[in-house]
Design a protein around this motif. Sequence first.
Motif, PDB file in Angstrom:
ATOM      1  N   GLU A   1      33.029 -10.370 -21.293  1.00  0.00           N
ATOM      2  CA  GLU A   1      33.272 -11.779 -21.026  1.00  0.00           C
ATOM      3  C   GLU A   1      34.776 -11.985 -21.012  1.00  0.00           C
ATOM      4  N   TYR A   2      35.228 -13.042 -20.347  1.00  0.00           N
ATOM      5  CA  TYR A   2      36.656 -13.306 -20.197  1.00  0.00           C
ATOM      6  C   TYR A   2      36.962 -14.738 -20.618  1.00  0.00           C
ATOM      7  N   THR A   3      38.012 -14.922 -21.417  1.00  0.00           N
ATOM      8  CA  THR A   3      38.453 -16.277 -21.750  1.00  0.00           C
ATOM      9  C   THR A   3      39.117 -16.882 -20.515  1.00  0.00           C
ATOM     10  N   LYS A   4      39.270 -18.199 -20.521  1.00  0.00           N
ATOM     11  CA  LYS A   4      39.970 -18.864 -19.423  1.00  0.00           C
ATOM     12  C   LYS A   4      41.393 -18.337 -19.305  1.00  0.00           C
ATOM     13  N   HIS A   5      42.018 -18.082 -20.454  1.00  0.00           N
ATOM     14  CA  HIS A   5      43.385 -17.542 -20.436  1.00  0.00           C
ATOM     15  C   HIS A   5      43.420 -16.183 -19.731  1.00  0.00           C
ATOM     16  N   ALA A   6      42.463 -15.303 -20.054  1.00  0.00           N
ATOM     17  CA  ALA A   6      42.436 -13.972 -19.443  1.00  0.00           C
ATOM     18  C   ALA A   6      42.222 -14.068 -17.937  1.00  0.00           C
ATOM     19  N   ILE A   7      41.311 -14.927 -17.507  1.00  0.00           N
ATOM     20  CA  ILE A   7      41.048 -15.096 -16.077  1.00  0.00           C
ATOM     21  C   ILE A   7      42.302 -15.601 -15.362  1.00  0.00           C
ATOM     22  N   HIS A   8      42.969 -16.575 -15.964  1.00  0.00           N
ATOM     23  CA  HIS A   8      44.202 -17.115 -15.381  1.00  0.00           C
ATOM     24  C   HIS A   8      45.284 -16.031 -15.305  1.00  0.00           C
ATOM     25  N   ALA A   9      45.444 -15.263 -16.391  1.00  0.00           N
ATOM     26  CA  ALA A   9      46.464 -14.206 -16.430  1.00  0.00           C
ATOM     27  C   ALA A   9      46.196 -13.141 -15.374  1.00  0.00           C
ATOM     28  N   MET A  10      44.925 -12.767 -15.203  1.00  0.00           N
ATOM     29  CA  MET A  10      44.572 -11.759 -14.200  1.00  0.00           C
ATOM     30  C   MET A  10      44.891 -12.260 -12.797  1.00  0.00           C
ATOM     31  N   ALA A  11      44.562 -13.515 -12.514  1.00  0.00           N
ATOM     32  CA  ALA A  11      44.837 -14.080 -11.193  1.00  0.00           C
ATOM     33  C   ALA A  11      46.341 -14.171 -10.952  1.00  0.00           C
ATOM     34  N   GLU A  12      47.073 -14.673 -11.931  1.00  0.00           N
ATOM     35  CA  GLU A  12      48.513 -14.861 -11.808  1.00  0.00           C
ATOM     36  C   GLU A  12      49.244 -13.533 -11.641  1.00  0.00           C
ATOM     37  N   ARG A  13      48.762 -12.496 -12.319  1.00  0.00           N
ATOM     38  CA  ARG A  13      49.431 -11.188 -12.304  1.00  0.00           C
ATOM     39  C   ARG A  13      48.795 -10.211 -11.324  1.00  0.00           C
ATOM     40  N   MET A  14      47.810 -10.697 -10.562  1.00  0.00           N
ATOM     41  CA  MET A  14      47.111  -9.867  -9.570  1.00  0.00           C
ATOM     42  C   MET A  14      46.553  -8.588 -10.203  1.00  0.00           C
ATOM     43  N   ILE A  15      45.803  -8.773 -11.281  1.00  0.00           N
ATOM     44  CA  ILE A  15      45.178  -7.662 -11.994  1.00  0.00           C
ATOM     45  C   ILE A  15      43.675  -7.732 -11.733  1.00  0.00           C
ATOM     46  N   PRO A  16      43.134  -6.782 -10.975  1.00  0.00           N
ATOM     47  CA  PRO A  16      41.699  -6.804 -10.678  1.00  0.00           C
ATOM     48  C   PRO A  16      40.838  -6.560 -11.915  1.00  0.00           C
TER      49      PRO A  16
END
Length: 92
Positions: A13-28
């Motif tokens: 599962e992913y927190t909202k922070h993790a999802i945002h960080a992945m999108a912002e940093r382009m981390i698949p």
Amino acid sequence: MNSDMPSESGKLEYTKHAIHAMAERMIPMEWVELVVAKPALRIPDPNDPEVERFFRSIPERDNRILRVAVNTRVAPWQVVSVFFDRNMKGKL
């Protein structure tokens, strides 16, 4: 440390922070799952007893070290934060 995988299905599962960080940093998501499934290094987070840090180099990003902070005390495991850790360069 809990050595079990997050759940029978291996899903995280992913927190909202993790999802945002992945999108912002382009981390698949695939990279995050790889780091958690096959870390080069896994250590307790010194600031939070519920969190463990997982590290692995990512060849697609010039072997930069991806750090994935995971709450391993819940089921399924919850990814809290994701980023490339400059402090780990050359240590793995």
